[in-house]
Motif scaffolding. Structure first.
Motif, mmCIF file in Angstrom:
data_model
loop_
_atom_site.group_PDB
_atom_site.id
_atom_site.type_symbol
_atom_site.label_atom_id
_atom_site.label_comp_id
_atom_site.label_asym_id
_atom_site.label_seq_id
_atom_site.Cartn_x
_atom_site.Cartn_y
_atom_site.Cartn_z
ATOM 1 N N TYR A 44 0.889 -1.229 -0.092
ATOM 2 C CA TYR A 44 0.140 0.012 -0.196
ATOM 3 C C TYR A 44 0.906 1.139 -0.062
ATOM 4 O O TYR A 44 1.966 1.339 0.374
ATOM 5 N N SER A 48 2.215 8.215 -0.435
ATOM 6 C CA SER A 48 2.160 8.596 -1.690
ATOM 7 C C SER A 48 0.928 9.599 -1.875
ATOM 8 O O SER A 48 1.089 10.502 -2.796
ATOM 9 N N ASP A 50 -1.818 8.786 -2.869
ATOM 10 C CA ASP A 50 -2.624 8.174 -4.129
ATOM 11 C C ASP A 50 -3.931 7.726 -3.679
ATOM 12 O O ASP A 50 -4.038 6.484 -3.449
ATOM 13 N N ALA A 52 -6.626 7.021 -5.374
ATOM 14 C CA ALA A 52 -7.127 5.908 -6.190
ATOM 15 C C ALA A 52 -6.601 4.583 -5.870
ATOM 16 O O ALA A 52 -7.233 3.565 -5.867
ATOM 17 N N ARG A 53 -5.379 4.563 -5.655
ATOM 18 C CA ARG A 53 -4.753 3.244 -5.093
ATOM 19 C C ARG A 53 -5.192 2.517 -3.867
ATOM 20 O O ARG A 53 -5.495 1.873 -3.695
ATOM 21 N N ARG A 78 -7.075 12.642 4.895
ATOM 22 C CA ARG A 78 -5.701 13.143 4.439
ATOM 23 C C ARG A 78 -4.970 14.218 5.481
ATOM 24 O O ARG A 78 -5.526 15.185 5.565
ATOM 25 N N LEU A 82 0.673 14.843 0.873
ATOM 26 C CA LEU A 82 1.024 13.497 0.501
ATOM 27 C C LEU A 82 0.588 12.193 1.244
ATOM 28 O O LEU A 82 1.506 11.246 1.128
#
Length: 122
Positions: A44, A48, A50, A52-53, A78, A82
């Motif tokens: 995981y 990052s 990300d 969507a990931r 969040r 990042l």
């Protein structure tokens, strides 16, 4: 109270450990996996940023997005530009693996970080 909240609360005080998957140490993914009775992903990338990931492996773990979180659901937050973080909603706050405090904690009230989505076990 949901079983996921009970399991998450049973981990309060467990040391924070990046990629931790047991009472010897947990990160937010390990805590979520134990609380929800799911397999933690091996690769995981919460650091990052990300989304969507992260959403892909939440779906692969058998979770589905929901509009409103209920006790025992998983919040994807969040805490930084990042960075992503997972927390178990309790209805009165969150249980999560807090890296800064070095342990799993229960935090009352609203999230100090933006919630990007809520996820429930299918």
């Amino acid at each position: 109270m949901s079983a996921a909240v009970e399991r998450a609360r049973a981990m309060i005080g467990v040391p924070f450990r990046l990629h931790g998957r047991s009472r010897a140490g947990l990160d937010c993914v390990g805590l979520a996996a134990l609380a929800l009775g799911r397999e933690a992903p091996g690769d995981y990338g919460l650091r990052s940023g990300d989304v969507a990931r992260a959403e892909g492996w939440l779906r692969a773990a058998g979770l589905r997005p929901v509009a409103q979180g209920r006790p025992g659901d998983l919040a994807l937050a969040r805490p930084g530009p990042l960075q992503l973080h997972l927390m178990i909603g309790t209805g009165a706050g969150f249980v999560h693996a807090h890296a800064g405090l070095g342990r799993v904690v229960e935090m009352p009230g609203v999230s100090p970080w933006p919630i990007l989505g809520w996820w429930a076990v299918e």
